[in-house]
Design a protein around this motif. Structure first.
Motif, PDB file in Angstrom:
ATOM      1  N   ASP A   1      -9.941 -36.909  37.739  1.00  0.00           N
ATOM      2  CA  ASP A   1      -8.632 -36.270  37.915  1.00  0.00           C
ATOM      3  C   ASP A   1      -8.506 -34.985  37.092  1.00  0.00           C
ATOM      4  OD1 ASP A   1      -6.219 -36.249  39.283  1.00  0.00           O
ATOM      5  OD2 ASP A   1      -5.122 -37.204  37.643  1.00  0.00           O
ATOM      6  N   GLN A   2      -9.645 -34.437  36.684  1.00  0.00           N
ATOM      7  CA  GLN A   2      -9.685 -33.213  35.862  1.00  0.00           C
ATOM      8  C   GLN A   2      -8.772 -33.333  34.650  1.00  0.00           C
ATOM      9  OE1 GLN A   2      -9.068 -29.864  38.561  1.00  0.00           O
ATOM     10  NE2 GLN A   2     -11.217 -29.985  39.150  1.00  0.00           N
ATOM     11  N   THR A   3      -8.751 -34.540  34.104  1.00  0.00           N
ATOM     12  CA  THR A   3      -7.849 -34.855  32.997  1.00  0.00           C
ATOM     13  C   THR A   3      -8.631 -35.506  31.873  1.00  0.00           C
ATOM     14  OG1 THR A   3      -6.020 -35.191  34.543  1.00  0.00           O
ATOM     15  CG2 THR A   3      -5.786 -36.193  32.365  1.00  0.00           C
TER      16      THR A   3
ATOM     17  N   ASP B   1      -2.686 -35.995  26.695  1.00  0.00           N
ATOM     18  CA  ASP B   1      -3.616 -35.801  27.815  1.00  0.00           C
ATOM     19  C   ASP B   1      -3.374 -34.430  28.420  1.00  0.00           C
ATOM     20  OD1 ASP B   1      -4.509 -38.345  27.385  1.00  0.00           O
ATOM     21  OD2 ASP B   1      -3.847 -39.157  29.321  1.00  0.00           O
TER      22      ASP B   1
ATOM     23  N   LYS C   1      -4.633 -31.736  31.687  1.00  0.00           N
ATOM     24  CA  LYS C   1      -5.275 -31.649  32.996  1.00  0.00           C
ATOM     25  C   LYS C   1      -5.590 -30.194  33.298  1.00  0.00           C
ATOM     26  CE  LYS C   1      -4.602 -32.779  37.862  1.00  0.00           C
ATOM     27  NZ  LYS C   1      -4.040 -33.787  38.756  1.00  0.00           N
TER      28      LYS C   1
END
Length: 157
Positions: free
Chosen positions: A24-26, A102, A104
DNA sequence: GCCAACGTTGGC
DNA sequence: GCCAACGTTGGC
């Protein structure tokens, strides 16, 4: 009120490409063991805030991409794991000590903006990241600086 | 690889 | 509470 941040990472440790390659590009911004940065992540950094991803400790340090905060301050579990490099014996479930957020990926910069360029730029040369001796790995970016950088990069809000 | 600047630790 | 010693960061 949306705020903006710059986060440093050594690309040999975790690069912007690594972020793009993450699920999730996170990623969770774990391993920060500095109280000032901890306080920012625990108290100040909010969902939706903008992030400049900065590659540090290399030949040509640079801003290489943008990201967005998708989860607000929560305990950094790596401090509780004795096998983790960032283990802290003083941390516990009840008193986690260390916090993370977090982030992204939003967009890589087509052309990275190098530290040398920033220093020469009349409106960006005042950025905190350029100040001598500044080792804070998470720091605030003013709205003006943020806008300038996005414009330079050809990115829209 | 060097080293200045900084944050943390621990003895007192 | 002071401060010297130490380890780390990170530009150069």
């Amino acid at each position: 009120m949306r705020r903006y941040w710059l986060m440093k990472s050594e690309p040999g440790c975790f690069s912007y490409q690594d972020l793009l390659d993450s699920p999730d590009q996170t990623t969770c911004w774990d391993g920060v063991r500095n109280y000032q940065a901890r306080n920012l992540m625990r108290d100040q950094i909010k969902i939706g805030d903008g992030v400049l991803f900065y590659h540090s400790n290399i030949k040509e340090p640079a801003i290489v991409g943008t990201a967005v905060v998708v989860k607000e301050g929560y305990p950094d579990h790596t401090a509780l794991d004795p096998r983790n490099d960032h283990f802290d014996p003083k941390a516990s479930e009840a008193n986690p000590i260390w916090f993370m957020v977090d982030v992204k990926a939003v967009s890589p910069l087509e052309h990275e903006i190098t530290r040398g360029f920033l220093k020469e730029h009349p409106r960006l040369c005042s950025m905190d990241v350029l100040k001598k001796g500044n080792r804070l790995s998470v720091q605030e970016v003013s709205p003006g600086h943020w806008q300038e950088i996005l414009t330079l990069a050809g990115l829209k809000e």
